[in-house]
Motif scaffolding. Sequence first.
Motif, PDB file in Angstrom:
ATOM      1  N   ASN A  14       0.670  -1.238  -0.082  1.00  0.00           N
ATOM      2  CA  ASN A  14       0.173   0.226   0.118  1.00  0.00           C
ATOM      3  C   ASN A  14       1.582   1.566   0.019  1.00  0.00           C
ATOM      4  N   LEU A  15       2.273   1.301   0.006  1.00  0.00           N
ATOM      5  CA  LEU A  15       2.468   2.352  -0.520  1.00  0.00           C
ATOM      6  C   LEU A  15       2.539   3.421  -1.777  1.00  0.00           C
ATOM      7  N   LYS A  16       3.075   4.431  -1.082  1.00  0.00           N
ATOM      8  CA  LYS A  16       2.178   5.367  -1.945  1.00  0.00           C
ATOM      9  C   LYS A  16       3.685   6.584  -2.751  1.00  0.00           C
ATOM     10  N   TYR A  17       3.798   6.786  -1.208  1.00  0.00           N
ATOM     11  CA  TYR A  17       5.242   7.779  -1.310  1.00  0.00           C
ATOM     12  C   TYR A  17       6.457   7.361  -0.901  1.00  0.00           C
ATOM     13  N   LEU A  18       7.469   7.464  -2.021  1.00  0.00           N
ATOM     14  CA  LEU A  18       8.529   6.675  -1.300  1.00  0.00           C
ATOM     15  C   LEU A  18       9.937   7.438  -1.729  1.00  0.00           C
ATOM     16  N   GLU A  59      14.078  -5.281  -9.980  1.00  0.00           N
ATOM     17  CA  GLU A  59      12.968  -5.865  -9.074  1.00  0.00           C
ATOM     18  C   GLU A  59      13.592  -5.085  -7.681  1.00  0.00           C
ATOM     19  N   SER A  60      14.679  -3.908  -7.771  1.00  0.00           N
ATOM     20  CA  SER A  60      14.422  -3.272  -6.121  1.00  0.00           C
ATOM     21  C   SER A  60      13.345  -3.153  -5.353  1.00  0.00           C
ATOM     22  N   PHE A  61      11.524  -2.401  -7.174  1.00  0.00           N
ATOM     23  CA  PHE A  61      10.716  -1.839  -6.567  1.00  0.00           C
ATOM     24  C   PHE A  61       9.353  -2.466  -7.531  1.00  0.00           C
ATOM     25  N   SER A  62       9.762  -3.635  -7.523  1.00  0.00           N
ATOM     26  CA  SER A  62       8.602  -4.766  -8.065  1.00  0.00           C
ATOM     27  C   SER A  62       7.753  -5.475  -7.381  1.00  0.00           C
ATOM     28  N   HIS A  63       7.651  -4.982  -6.152  1.00  0.00           N
ATOM     29  CA  HIS A  63       6.451  -5.308  -5.178  1.00  0.00           C
ATOM     30  C   HIS A  63       6.016  -3.519  -4.083  1.00  0.00           C
ATOM     31  N   LEU A  64       5.789  -2.693  -5.574  1.00  0.00           N
ATOM     32  CA  LEU A  64       4.989  -1.815  -4.741  1.00  0.00           C
ATOM     33  C   LEU A  64       4.071  -1.480  -6.122  1.00  0.00           C
ATOM     34  N   PRO A  65       2.548  -2.137  -5.946  1.00  0.00           N
ATOM     35  CA  PRO A  65       1.530  -1.589  -7.173  1.00  0.00           C
ATOM     36  C   PRO A  65       1.270  -0.129  -6.987  1.00  0.00           C
ATOM     37  N   LYS A  66       0.836   0.148  -5.755  1.00  0.00           N
ATOM     38  CA  LYS A  66       0.123   1.585  -5.619  1.00  0.00           C
ATOM     39  C   LYS A  66       1.437   3.240  -5.720  1.00  0.00           C
ATOM     40  N   LEU A  67       2.552   2.330  -6.038  1.00  0.00           N
ATOM     41  CA  LEU A  67       3.921   3.558  -5.523  1.00  0.00           C
ATOM     42  C   LEU A  67       2.846   4.559  -6.753  1.00  0.00           C
ATOM     43  N   LEU A  91       9.431  -0.105 -15.074  1.00  0.00           N
ATOM     44  CA  LEU A  91       8.537  -0.312 -16.190  1.00  0.00           C
ATOM     45  C   LEU A  91       7.215  -0.748 -15.237  1.00  0.00           C
ATOM     46  N   HIS A  92       7.040  -1.903 -14.188  1.00  0.00           N
ATOM     47  CA  HIS A  92       5.719  -2.232 -14.093  1.00  0.00           C
ATOM     48  C   HIS A  92       5.321  -1.582 -12.553  1.00  0.00           C
ATOM     49  N   LEU A  93       6.013   0.087 -12.687  1.00  0.00           N
ATOM     50  CA  LEU A  93       5.638   0.844 -11.289  1.00  0.00           C
ATOM     51  C   LEU A  93       4.146   1.463 -11.875  1.00  0.00           C
ATOM     52  N   GLN A  94       3.020   0.759 -12.341  1.00  0.00           N
ATOM     53  CA  GLN A  94       1.964   1.640 -13.024  1.00  0.00           C
ATOM     54  C   GLN A  94       1.736   2.535 -13.031  1.00  0.00           C
ATOM     55  N   SER A  95       1.281   2.690 -11.260  1.00  0.00           N
ATOM     56  CA  SER A  95       0.638   3.912 -10.709  1.00  0.00           C
ATOM     57  C   SER A  95       1.891   5.360 -10.341  1.00  0.00           C
ATOM     58  N   MET A  96       2.689   4.999 -11.429  1.00  0.00           N
ATOM     59  CA  MET A  96       4.070   6.104 -10.933  1.00  0.00           C
ATOM     60  C   MET A  96       3.145   7.638 -11.622  1.00  0.00           C
ATOM     61  N   LYS A  97       2.961   8.682 -11.022  1.00  0.00           N
ATOM     62  CA  LYS A  97       2.859   9.337 -11.088  1.00  0.00           C
ATOM     63  C   LYS A  97       4.126  11.038 -10.672  1.00  0.00           C
ATOM     64  N   ARG A  98       5.124  11.053 -10.673  1.00  0.00           N
ATOM     65  CA  ARG A  98       6.002  11.595  -9.409  1.00  0.00           C
ATOM     66  C   ARG A  98       7.477  11.109  -9.564  1.00  0.00           C
ATOM     67  N   ASN A 114       0.129  11.590 -17.508  1.00  0.00           N
ATOM     68  CA  ASN A 114      -0.397  10.671 -15.852  1.00  0.00           C
ATOM     69  C   ASN A 114       1.399  11.290 -15.059  1.00  0.00           C
ATOM     70  N   ALA A 115       2.298  11.154 -15.954  1.00  0.00           N
ATOM     71  CA  ALA A 115       3.456  11.092 -14.560  1.00  0.00           C
ATOM     72  C   ALA A 115       4.193  12.290 -15.163  1.00  0.00           C
ATOM     73  N   GLN A 116       5.357  13.234 -14.005  1.00  0.00           N
ATOM     74  CA  GLN A 116       6.091  13.729 -14.246  1.00  0.00           C
ATOM     75  C   GLN A 116       7.583  12.969 -14.087  1.00  0.00           C
ATOM     76  N   ALA A 117       8.662  12.896 -15.072  1.00  0.00           N
ATOM     77  CA  ALA A 117       9.360  12.581 -13.927  1.00  0.00           C
ATOM     78  C   ALA A 117      10.493  13.212 -14.535  1.00  0.00           C
ATOM     79  N   ALA A 118      11.988  13.673 -13.969  1.00  0.00           N
ATOM     80  CA  ALA A 118      13.035  14.624 -14.764  1.00  0.00           C
ATOM     81  C   ALA A 118      14.410  13.628 -14.487  1.00  0.00           C
ATOM     82  N   ALA A 119      15.343  13.531 -15.399  1.00  0.00           N
ATOM     83  CA  ALA A 119      16.643  12.867 -15.607  1.00  0.00           C
ATOM     84  C   ALA A 119      17.564  13.069 -16.284  1.00  0.00           C
ATOM     85  N   THR A 120      18.419  13.234 -15.818  1.00  0.00           N
ATOM     86  CA  THR A 120      19.672  14.121 -16.851  1.00  0.00           C
ATOM     87  C   THR A 120      20.695  13.577 -16.859  1.00  0.00           C
TER      88      THR A 120
END
Length: 328
Positions: A106-110, A123-131, A150-157, A186-192
């Motif tokens: 049920n984790l949303k914010y990490l 697989e570091s974040f593979s068990h976080l369906p609601k992140l 890739l499997h973080l289907q709920s990602m927004k940021r 649906n999501a915002q991301a930043a990477a440089t």
Amino acid sequence: MALRTGRALPSFFLLAGLIVLASGPFIVFACPSRCLCFRTTVRCMHLNLETVPAVSPQTTILDLRFNKVRDLQPGSFKRLKNLNTLLLNNNHIRRIPRGTFEDLVNLKYLYLHFNNIEVLEAESFSHLPKLERLFLHNNRITHLVLGTFLHLQSMKRLRLDSNPLNCDCELLWLADLLKQYAESGNAQAAATCEHPQRLQGRSVATLTAQELNCEMPRITSEPQDVDVTSGNTVYFTCRAEGNPKPQIIWLRNNNALNMHDDARLNLLEDGTLMIQDTRETDQGVYQCMAKNVAGEVKTGQVTLRYFGTPCETCSRSQTAPQLLSVKT
């Protein structure tokens, strides 16, 4: 005055009892030493902690900011199925092992920013369906394994900025993912990029396969048909080039071969398929596929024909040349 004090005592004990009941979970799982606990929130900031403390399974917010945690162990957050927010920023964390967050359904914010993270596993974040929010900026990440997010289907940021990212072809998958985020809205991301110098400061989302020097696989050596008898060893040759180095996958009758399912099957370093102790079930149509992040290519199909008993013609004119022409 004595009478008034006496009348107030029952109310006092009633209030104390309600407080005890309200704090239910923390009776069994005491608030960690020096931490502040209120209902289902646990805050342990600026305490020089080096490990993750044990907290109640009812915890929804766990705040471990500004400590000295270096290593996260698999199971560090076990049983915390109600956890909604986990703050681990401003620590000394170096890596996120597989299974670290596996119970946090049920984790949303990490928050993991301002650490020393260098390595993330696929697989570091593979068990976080609601992140929904993952902050990894201001770390030391140079490379990211294909599929890390890739499997973080709920990602927004997603924040990956202020990392020394090496923008080569192995990062093409991330560029594609960030483009999908931007197109969907649906999501915002930043990477440089930090390296190479010609791409320094560029947003990963703007990079193309050409700029990353990606090359689709090219087949340089193909397999050939072979006839075998029982118990022989057969080699199907397949070599490919590309950037990054292509992965070789073998198909039999259009199904991918799993080398772990049969000890007789071996994939050699150069991509050659070795089949030991051949038997009738090996008969079929084989094909080699070379694959990397830039694309994939297949060879033509070849046939393995099986004969239960040796024949003079087969062993002399067909099986022997095949074995002599392969890698030794």
